[in-house]
Design a protein around this motif. Structure first.
Motif, PDB file in Angstrom:
ATOM      1  N   ARG A 171       0.782  -1.205  -0.061  1.00  0.00           N
ATOM      2  CA  ARG A 171       0.127   0.050   0.043  1.00  0.00           C
ATOM      3  C   ARG A 171       0.865   1.310   0.007  1.00  0.00           C
ATOM      4  O   ARG A 171       0.678   2.113   0.835  1.00  0.00           O
TER       5      ARG A 171
ATOM      6  N   PRO B  35      -3.342   4.641  -6.172  1.00  0.00           N
ATOM      7  CA  PRO B  35      -3.823   3.314  -6.434  1.00  0.00           C
ATOM      8  C   PRO B  35      -3.615   2.865  -7.942  1.00  0.00           C
ATOM      9  O   PRO B  35      -3.272   1.780  -8.015  1.00  0.00           O
TER      10      PRO B  35
ATOM     11  N   HIS C 228      -7.210  -2.038  -2.476  1.00  0.00           N
ATOM     12  CA  HIS C 228      -6.021  -0.523  -2.669  1.00  0.00           C
ATOM     13  C   HIS C 228      -6.956   0.717  -3.097  1.00  0.00           C
ATOM     14  O   HIS C 228      -6.495   1.835  -3.047  1.00  0.00           O
TER      15      HIS C 228
END
Length: 215
Positions: A83, A87, A142
């Motif tokens: 992460r 995105p 995400h």
């Protein structure tokens, strides 16, 4: 003095099973399952046919399902991206790994992951569907969406199906366009289908706005 030969190391049960699965995956990667025999797997692994049966007493069907599960596990990991970063950048990195898998398995990608084989069963279908569901969950994570609505879930699942179809066509077309162009186009397709859904779904509309802000 003649050097002694290296001592023979007996493989553990798990090591031997992994060896047989690797040999099977290599064969299934370039030939449809119907064209791969247990003798082929034994020869590729450098073992006897009875040894293959010892580890896979269910024969070719059991071996195929185990190989499919191994491939599915690898594909699921493609979308398990750290992460970090916007995105869409993460999605591009995940696609890089996914398309590398497709490239490596070449002609066997369809047989391994798309069905259409005489050895396809409800179990193999469930394995493949599990890959799609896992990919969708990773993508939604995400995107920072914990409770996706129906239209957003449908959009993500439809896009994953489109990625599979595009991958198969890419193989049929001699791996053209270049993989980097294919990846970028698939990311653009993802934004496009989200934008269409945004016209009907406030949750997706807010997501598209957030993606645009991430730039």
């Amino acid at each position: 003095m003649t050097p002694s030969a290296p001592a023979y190391r007996r493989l553990s049960v798990e090591e031997r099973r992994s060896q047989l699965l690797e040999a099977a995956l290599t064969l299934f990667a370039h030939r449809v399952p119907e064209d791969v025999s247990l003798d082929d797997v034994a020869e590729a692994a450098g073992v006897s046919r009875p040894l293959v049966y010892r580890y896979f007493p269910g024969g070719k069907q059991q071996l195929y399902e185990a190989a499919l599960r191994s491939a599915a596990d690898e594909l699921e990991q493609c979308f398990d991206e750290p992460r970090a970063g916007p995105p869409l950048i993460r999605l591009a990195r995940a696609l890089d790994r996914y398309l590398a898998f497709v490239d490596e398995h070449d002609a066997g990608f369809s047989a391994l992951l798309q069905g259409g084989s005489v050895v396809e069963t409800s179990r193999t279908t469930a394995i493949v569907d599990g890959v799609r569901r896992a990919a969708a969950e990773h993508i939604l994570s995400h995107l920072g969406v914990t409770e996706p609505g129906l239209l957003l879930r449908m959009t993500v699942r439809m896009w994953i199906t489109a990625v599979e179809a595009a991958s198969l066509i890419w193989l049929d077309e001699g791996k053209q366009p270049p993989v980097e162009e294919l990846r970028d186009w698939l990311v653009e397709q993802f934004v496009a289908v989200l934008s269409v859904t945004a016209n009907r779904d406030p949750q997706t509309a807010a997501l598209v706005t957030a993606l645009a802000a991430d730039g």
